[in-house]
Design a protein around this motif. Structure first.
Motif, PDB file in Angstrom:
ATOM      1  N   ALA A 166       0.849  -1.198   0.000  1.00 29.20           N
ATOM      2  CA  ALA A 166       0.000   0.000   0.000  1.00 29.20           C
ATOM      3  C   ALA A 166       0.878   1.239   0.000  1.00 29.20           C
ATOM      4  N   ALA A 167       1.840   1.247  -0.907  1.00 32.36           N
ATOM      5  CA  ALA A 167       2.825   2.326  -0.963  1.00 32.36           C
ATOM      6  C   ALA A 167       2.204   3.619  -1.483  1.00 32.36           C
ATOM      7  N   ARG A 168       2.732   4.714  -1.002  1.00 29.50           N
ATOM      8  CA  ARG A 168       2.317   6.029  -1.501  1.00 29.50           C
ATOM      9  C   ARG A 168       2.866   6.238  -2.905  1.00 29.50           C
ATOM     10  N   GLU A 169       4.117   5.837  -3.085  1.00 30.90           N
ATOM     11  CA  GLU A 169       4.765   5.977  -4.392  1.00 30.90           C
ATOM     12  C   GLU A 169       5.753   4.836  -4.581  1.00 30.90           C
ATOM     13  N   THR A 170       5.730   4.231  -5.772  1.00 32.89           N
ATOM     14  CA  THR A 170       6.708   3.210  -6.127  1.00 32.89           C
ATOM     15  C   THR A 170       7.285   3.557  -7.487  1.00 32.89           C
ATOM     16  N   VAL A 171       8.612   3.564  -7.556  1.00 31.58           N
ATOM     17  CA  VAL A 171       9.301   3.843  -8.817  1.00 31.58           C
ATOM     18  C   VAL A 171      10.032   2.574  -9.247  1.00 31.58           C
ATOM     19  N   GLY A 172       9.697   2.077 -10.434  1.00 40.07           N
ATOM     20  CA  GLY A 172      10.397   0.933 -11.002  1.00 40.07           C
ATOM     21  C   GLY A 172      11.436   1.420 -11.989  1.00 40.07           C
ATOM     22  N   LEU A 173      12.661   0.940 -11.843  1.00 37.98           N
ATOM     23  CA  LEU A 173      13.766   1.364 -12.706  1.00 37.98           C
ATOM     24  C   LEU A 173      14.274   0.181 -13.514  1.00 37.98           C
ATOM     25  N   ASP A 174      14.509   0.387 -14.809  1.00 39.47           N
ATOM     26  CA  ASP A 174      15.078  -0.665 -15.633  1.00 39.47           C
ATOM     27  C   ASP A 174      15.861  -0.035 -16.784  1.00 39.47           C
ATOM     28  N   ALA A 175      16.874  -0.759 -17.271  1.00 41.06           N
ATOM     29  CA  ALA A 175      17.716  -0.251 -18.348  1.00 41.06           C
ATOM     30  C   ALA A 175      17.301  -0.798 -19.714  1.00 41.06           C
ATOM     31  N   SER A 176      16.160  -1.491 -19.780  1.00 44.13           N
ATOM     32  CA  SER A 176      15.661  -2.017 -21.044  1.00 44.13           C
ATOM     33  C   SER A 176      14.344  -1.339 -21.408  1.00 44.13           C
ATOM     34  N   GLU A 177      14.356  -0.612 -22.502  1.00 46.69           N
ATOM     35  CA  GLU A 177      13.125   0.039 -22.964  1.00 46.69           C
ATOM     36  C   GLU A 177      12.080  -0.992 -23.376  1.00 46.69           C
ATOM     37  N   LYS A 178      12.535  -2.163 -23.847  1.00 48.80           N
ATOM     38  CA  LYS A 178      11.590  -3.207 -24.227  1.00 48.80           C
ATOM     39  C   LYS A 178      10.834  -3.717 -23.008  1.00 48.80           C
ATOM     40  N   MET A 179      11.536  -3.877 -21.912  1.00 46.88           N
ATOM     41  CA  MET A 179      10.878  -4.286 -20.674  1.00 46.88           C
ATOM     42  C   MET A 179       9.928  -3.181 -20.191  1.00 46.88           C
ATOM     43  N   LEU A 223       8.405  -0.963 -21.849  1.00 45.93           N
ATOM     44  CA  LEU A 223       7.234  -0.815 -22.713  1.00 45.93           C
ATOM     45  C   LEU A 223       6.075  -1.639 -22.175  1.00 45.93           C
ATOM     46  N   LYS A 224       6.384  -2.827 -21.661  1.00 52.65           N
ATOM     47  CA  LYS A 224       5.354  -3.664 -21.037  1.00 52.65           C
ATOM     48  C   LYS A 224       5.005  -3.156 -19.652  1.00 52.65           C
ATOM     49  N   ALA A 225       5.999  -2.678 -18.931  1.00 52.95           N
ATOM     50  CA  ALA A 225       5.778  -2.250 -17.544  1.00 52.95           C
ATOM     51  C   ALA A 225       4.829  -1.063 -17.453  1.00 52.95           C
ATOM     52  N   ARG A 226       4.883  -0.174 -18.416  1.00 53.15           N
ATOM     53  CA  ARG A 226       4.120   1.075 -18.301  1.00 53.15           C
ATOM     54  C   ARG A 226       2.614   0.872 -18.368  1.00 53.15           C
ATOM     55  N   GLN A 227       2.175  -0.316 -18.750  1.00 52.88           N
ATOM     56  CA  GLN A 227       0.731  -0.591 -18.724  1.00 52.88           C
ATOM     57  C   GLN A 227       0.202  -0.639 -17.293  1.00 52.88           C
ATOM     58  N   PHE A 228       1.107  -0.815 -16.309  1.00 48.03           N
ATOM     59  CA  PHE A 228       0.698  -0.910 -14.910  1.00 48.03           C
ATOM     60  C   PHE A 228       0.785   0.423 -14.174  1.00 48.03           C
ATOM     61  N   GLU A 229       1.193   1.475 -14.854  1.00 47.40           N
ATOM     62  CA  GLU A 229       1.372   2.769 -14.190  1.00 47.40           C
ATOM     63  C   GLU A 229       0.045   3.336 -13.694  1.00 47.40           C
ATOM     64  N   GLY A 230       0.137   4.094 -12.611  1.00 48.39           N
ATOM     65  CA  GLY A 230      -1.037   4.741 -12.041  1.00 48.39           C
ATOM     66  C   GLY A 230      -1.148   4.482 -10.558  1.00 48.39           C
ATOM     67  N   ASP A 231      -1.906   5.305  -9.858  1.00 42.97           N
ATOM     68  CA  ASP A 231      -2.114   5.155  -8.420  1.00 42.97           C
ATOM     69  C   ASP A 231      -0.798   5.157  -7.648  1.00 42.97           C
ATOM     70  N   GLY A 232       0.123   6.022  -8.084  1.00 41.53           N
ATOM     71  CA  GLY A 232       1.392   6.162  -7.380  1.00 41.53           C
ATOM     72  C   GLY A 232       2.508   5.274  -7.907  1.00 41.53           C
ATOM     73  N   LEU A 233       2.222   4.450  -8.911  1.00 40.04           N
ATOM     74  CA  LEU A 233       3.229   3.567  -9.499  1.00 40.04           C
ATOM     75  C   LEU A 233       3.682   4.124 -10.840  1.00 40.04           C
ATOM     76  N   ARG A 234       4.996   4.248 -11.015  1.00 37.69           N
ATOM     77  CA  ARG A 234       5.531   4.713 -12.290  1.00 37.69           C
ATOM     78  C   ARG A 234       6.853   4.011 -12.576  1.00 37.69           C
ATOM     79  N   PHE A 235       7.271   4.091 -13.838  1.00 38.88           N
ATOM     80  CA  PHE A 235       8.476   3.397 -14.277  1.00 38.88           C
ATOM     81  C   PHE A 235       9.397   4.365 -15.004  1.00 38.88           C
ATOM     82  N   GLU A 236      10.706   4.197 -14.785  1.00 36.87           N
ATOM     83  CA  GLU A 236      11.695   5.074 -15.386  1.00 36.87           C
ATOM     84  C   GLU A 236      12.827   4.268 -15.985  1.00 36.87           C
TER      85      GLU A 236
END
Length: 269
Positions: free
Chosen positions: A55-68, A70-83
């Motif tokens: 129940a995190a306020r904010e979660t940042v997912g980090l990865d060095a693969s744009e291909k990965m 691309l799939k991850a960003r479908q889960f963004e929202g409600d304090g979750l984002r990917f960089e």
């Protein structure tokens, strides 16, 4: 350098790769409203699970693969984002209540300095949770290095060496960095695969990608063919094939008081 991480190949063994993630997540003593950093988030599905579990306020997912990502960003929202970014570059600013990493830090060298940097990313009382494969001394990795030696000219002398300390050294390192509580364990996951050939597909999704980056398509397939030929000598020809996989899981919590690293270096006996 080309991005050779393939989400579809990686997730052929999604169930097997997910088990250590869930075990590591269970080691975390969560509280609502945290700020969480997930290093090496991959396709993001497990990061979403962690975000919701805590129940995190904010979660940042980090990865060095744009291909990965691309799939991850479908889960963004409600304090979750990917960089996009490399772990060693520390691209996400600010402090976190939890720094989490599942099967990613082995790709980064210099773990004493790296863990010091990760500790500095934590709030007082913050937690670090890391899972690292410990297969570097097994034939699957030794044979890859031997094959790379045979292709030394094509690879420009490159040979992938993973950075993995012993569980004892990670425990000492966490202690030196000021973690007042910790748990470090070596765990063997027994995976039942269709055949020994499936081990090759497993490593096509991880270790072998580093060689794929440096070879043209035809040479890479010759590399994999030679790797397969050499590795089969060490794997029993049985169906199904039992594949024991070693991983180090570790968790630590800093003291609640203000914590600052002052050029302290871990000393290993």
């Amino acid at each position: 350098m080309q991005d050779t991480w393939n989400p579809d190949v990686y997730e052929r063994f999604q169930q097997e790769r997910s088990r250590p993630f869930y075990d590591l997540a269970d080691m975390v003593r969560g509280q609502e409203g945290w700020r969480v950093l997930d290093l090496g988030c991959g396709t993001g599905k497990l990061t979403q699970y962690l975000h919701q579990k805590l129940a995190a306020r904010e979660t940042v997912g980090l990865d060095a693969s744009e291909k990965m990502l691309l799939k991850a960003r479908q889960f963004e929202g409600d304090g979750l984002r990917f960089e996009f970014g490399h772990i060693e570059d520390d691209p996400v600013p600010g402090k976190f209540d939890l720094v989490f990493s599942n099967a990613a830090l082995q790709w980064v060298t210099g773990h004493e300095a790296l863990f010091e940097k990760l500790s500095a990313k934590l709030q007082p009382g913050g937690q670090l949770a890391v899972q690292i494969p410990a297969m570097d001394s097994e034939p699957v990795h030794i044979v890859a290095a031997e094959t790379a030696q045979e292709f030394s000219k094509e690879l420009g002398g490159y040979k992938r060496r993973l950075e993995v300390l012993t569980p004892e050294d990670y425990a000492r390192l966490l202690y030196k960095l000021g973690f007042v509580e910790q748990e470090v364990r070596l765990q063997i996951y027994g995976h039942v695969l269709p055949s020994r050939e499936a081990v090759i597909e497993w490593y096509r999704g991880t270790l072998l990608t580093t060689y794929q980056q440096r070879l043209d398509a035809e040479t890479y397939e010759r590399f994999v063919e030679r790797y397969t030929q050499k590795l089969m000598k060490y794997l029993e020809d049985e169906r199904p094939f039992f594949f024991p996989y070693k991983r180090i899981l570790m968790w630590g919590r800093l003291d609640n008081s203000k914590f600052k690293i002052q050029n302290r270096k871990a000393v290993f006996m």
